[in-house]
Design an enzyme around this catalytic site. Structure first.
Site, mmCIF file in Angstrom:
data_model
loop_
_atom_site.group_PDB
_atom_site.id
_atom_site.type_symbol
_atom_site.label_atom_id
_atom_site.label_comp_id
_atom_site.label_asym_id
_atom_site.label_seq_id
_atom_site.Cartn_x
_atom_site.Cartn_y
_atom_site.Cartn_z
ATOM 1 N N GLU A 92 -5.188 7.034 -3.391
ATOM 2 C CA GLU A 92 -5.915 5.926 -3.973
ATOM 3 C C GLU A 92 -7.326 6.440 -4.225
ATOM 4 O O GLU A 92 -7.865 6.383 -5.335
ATOM 5 C CB GLU A 92 -5.962 4.876 -2.801
ATOM 6 C CG GLU A 92 -6.967 3.841 -3.361
ATOM 7 C CD GLU A 92 -6.307 2.955 -4.515
ATOM 8 O OE1 GLU A 92 -4.967 3.272 -4.589
ATOM 9 O OE2 GLU A 92 -6.896 2.229 -5.021
ATOM 10 N N ASP A 93 -7.933 7.444 -3.431
ATOM 11 C CA ASP A 93 -9.248 7.791 -3.428
ATOM 12 C C ASP A 93 -9.685 9.195 -4.113
ATOM 13 O O ASP A 93 -10.659 9.461 -4.407
ATOM 14 C CB ASP A 93 -10.105 7.583 -2.411
ATOM 15 C CG ASP A 93 -10.128 6.058 -1.689
ATOM 16 O OD1 ASP A 93 -9.612 5.363 -2.632
ATOM 17 O OD2 ASP A 93 -10.235 6.086 -0.399
#
Ligand code: MN
Length: 738
Positions: A92-93
């Site tokens: 996600e990051d």
């Protein structure tokens, strides 16, 4: 390749120490490959997150390490989950892709990380929480570890929520309260559930939380002395019986104490059972039940039990796997003490739930409680027709609740959610049994179909081929399965009937030589229906006068409705005056730090906030901005479902605002003087205005609701105190929500 940012030496040590502690916390057996995988996951995560920091300023990597540790230490998960937890935020990051994870750690880890990433994405998007929740559950049935890691992730975020802005804290707390705490309960993770609830309360009701925490601290020493006094004779007897056991006494959670204070309307000092004493036995699996009852017998020889408080989840475990024998006894000084009797195995399941359950799987011969629960979840998920909010409600009623145990005429036990009805039972056995149900007998007595099942009921269902469900059946059931089956049946019925009406209309229009498709929507409107199907089924039931069509003009293939010769419609009647109290001058509020005047806002009717209350602003989709108290029961629902619409709101002291507040007064009926004395005290002594006053008495007791106008929270506190001291008054409380 991302460059590794140089962190200072101290932080490097901090990270390494966190990692070493994580390794120590893993108790499940590991081979060389497991160790290598964890090491690789750690190194990948360190590098991927190297440029990120948390809101608090600390290196981001400490978060996934902490989450992995919670998974190992508190949930009891193994190496695969630890690897996935370490990697839970990288896709996600950071630049790391799911393919990278797949090629380095295999498909199981990649699948779990993918599930976690999707859950995160849905949270950050604007989709309603109910939709997210459905996603949480779909991952749950694929691999329970996704949800368990998500819970560990949420736990760490809740523990470190301090550096978040207030409105985000509230939204996260609400979602936790709404979804994760009940889910933890359902998966048997009692410690997690309790901590979730306490952490949520700390955010939404700080004052009460601190108050109870302080009082628990103050009474710690005297409580310890009492527990000691309680345990000594018990220990002696248990030792004499030659049992291998340990015995503990610990306070109940702040949240559960607070619930007691609220529900029983007592003060902290009046709560007897602030703690539970637990006897944990070390016995082989075969002797568990017998040993637990032996201890029960010893406990109740030493102290007198309160028979109604006996709960036997050893013979019949809860459907979340919980096993324990509870009794409440009268201890020294006449105080009530709850004693929980269980074995080490039961204790581990009670503390760690799902993961511990698997450890003992195969040892037990009882049906797999989790599997049957997961089957129910699957069944609910497969029913795609219900919309997300409806789904969430179905889920909450049928799968989070406690349960009731009933029997078929053949003596088979069936477990339904508490509150389920006789008709729910019929649907649970078989859809056709539900749909054709005409009458139900409980213990051989006829009951209404909406009868609420009680433990031990024997339920017999009578059916008829000609029976058909109707709209009102939806009110007689609570389980998702029954509701969705009834809805489907009703829809089919309507479609069938609609088909007849549609044919009739088609014939009429053909006679007029106009087109069905071009005119259908106009006719729906003309006859005042909401949809074509509604119009068609109305035609089937002869509720539409099709002769009217003769008055229409024909223009090519279209019908033109007759220009109305009726008199012009009367002015629409004005909306009824709002019954809600309107402020004389708007109280001064700041919303997201800016003066609230620029928003169309109203104080919520449900919880009637008053200046001085802890509040937040909520942007509703159709009725503008509403100000709720952070303790409002409705608000929890709203915040959990639409966290992104929550805004921070705070009061600014202003001179002349006025608010409505409802007080609930109970007491002993001392004749007609009560009302007079109450109102006297309110208006003369306190100088407050009464807006309304209801009073209802029965057999020497009365209950009254007084609506007052106050200008701030302090006046409520004063009013409650002043009224409480009146003769014949037992309790005065502010109504939490209407
Ligand atoms: Mn995270």
């Amino acid at each position: 390749m991302a460059e590794i940012q140089v962190v200072d030496k101290e932080e490097k040590l901090l990270i390494q120490r966190a990692y070493r502690d994580l390794l120590k916390s893993i108790h499940s057996p590991m081979d060389e490959e497991d160790r290598e995988n964890i090491r690789n996951a750690y190194e990948l995560a360190v590098e991927a997150h190297s440029k990120q920091r948390r809101k608090s300023g600390e290196p981001y990597i400490l978060h996934p390490i902490a989450v992995a540790r919670i998974c190992a230490e508190e949930v009891g998960l193994g190496p695969t989950a630890v690897v996935a937890a370490l990697l839970h935020d990288v896709v996600e990051d950071t630049d790391v892709s799911l393919e990278d994870i797949y090629s380095r750690f295999g498909d199981r880890v990649a699948m779990i990380v993918d599930g976690l990433t999707k859950l995160d994405r849905s949270y950050n998007s604007d989709s309603p929480q109910a939709e997210n929740f459905r996603k949480v559950l779909s991952t749950l049935v694929k691999d329970v570890r996704v949800v368990l890691i998500k819970m560990a992730d949420r736990m760490h975020n809740m523990r470190t929520l301090g550096s978040m802005p207030r409105h985000k804290q509230l939204a996260i707390a609400a979602e936790t309260n709404y979804i994760y705490a009940p889910l933890a309960h359902r998966l048997g993770l009692y410690n997690m559930k309790t901590e979730f609830q306490d952490l949520c309360m700390k955010i939404t009701d700080q004052a009460s939380y601190q108050d109870i925490a302080r009082k628990l601290q103050e009474t710690k020493a005297s409580r310890a002395t009492y527990i000691e006094k309680f345990i000594i004779p018990l220990k002696k007897e248990l030792e004499e019986a030659g049992l291998a056991f340990r015995i503990t006494g610990r306070p109940k959670s702040i949240h559960s104490i607070w619930n007691k204070i609220k529900s029983k309307e007592v003060i902290f000092e009046e709560i007897y059972d602030l703690f539970a004493v637990r006897v944990i036995l070390d016995v082989p699996r075969r002797q568990e039940k017998q040993a637990c009852w032996q201890v029960y017998s010893i406990v109740t020889d030493v102290y007198r039990p309160i028979p109604e408080r006996l709960k036997d989840w050893v013979t019949t475990p809860k459907s979340n796997g919980y096993e324990s024998l509870h009794t409440t006894v009268i201890g020294p000084d006449g105080r009530f003490v709850e004693v929980q009797i269980r074995t080490e195995r039961m204790d581990e399941i009670a503390e760690r739930g799902y993961a511990a359950h698997w450890k003992y799987k195969g040892v037990s011969d009882s049906p797999d409680v989790y599997e049957s629960w997961l089957d129910n979840v699957r069944e609910l998920l497969e029913n795609h027709e219900t919309d997300a909010i409806e789904f969430l409600n179905d889920f909450k009623t049928s799968l989070f609740n406690e349960e009731v145990y009933v029997y078929t005429p053949a003596g088979d036990m069936k477990i339904l959610p508490k509150g389920a009805t006789a008709l729910d039972f019929a649907f649970m056995i078989h859809t056709d049994l539900g749909l054709r149900c005409t009458a139900i007998k409980i213990n051989n007595r006829l009951v209404p179909m909406g009868y609420r099942l009680q433990n031990g009921d024997q339920v017999g269902v009578q059916t008829s081929k000609n029976q058909k469900p109707n709209e009102s059946w939806l009110k007689l059931v609570v389980t998702g399965k029954a509701r969705s089956k009834i809805r489907t049946a009703l829809r089919e019925e309507r479609n069938e009937q609609g088909a007849i009406g549609k044919e009739t209309l088609e014939r009429k229009l053909a006679q007029l030589k106009v087109d069905m498709e071009l005119n259908a929507d106009m006719l729906v409107k003309h006859f005042g229906y909401r949809s074509r199907l509604d119009l068609y089924s109305a035609i089937t039931h002869d509720e539409v006068n099709l002769l009217e069509l003769k008055k229409f003009k024909v223009d090519g293939l279209r019908l033109i409705p007759p220009t109305s010769e009726e008199p012009v419609k009367e002015e629409t009647t004005p909306e009824p005056a709002p019954t809600t109290f309107r402020r004389s001058t708007p109280p001064k509020l700041l919303i997201n730090g800016e003066p609230a005047d620029q928003y169309e806002y109203q104080l919520a009717n449900c919880c009637n906030p008053v200046m001085g209350d802890d509040v937040f602003a909520f942007l509703s989709s159709n009725s503008g901005m509403k100000i709720h108290r952070t303790t409002c029961p409705n608000a929890v629902n709203l915040m959990a479902n639409y966290g992104y619409r929550v805004m921070k709101a705070e009061w600014v002291q202003a001179g002349t605002s006025s608010f409505k507040v409802d007080l609930l007064v109970t007491g002993i009926d001392t004749g007609p003087g009560v009302i007079e004395r109450l109102s006297q005290r309110i208006s003369s002594t306190l100088g407050l205005n009464i807006r309304s006053f209801y009073i209802d008495g029965d057999e020497g007791f009365f209950e009254g609701k007084i609506s007052l106008i106050v200008s701030n929270k302090d006046q409520i506190v004063q009013a409650i105190q002043a009224l409480k001291t009146l003769d014949g008054i037992s309790s005065v409380t502010r109504v939490e929500a209407n």
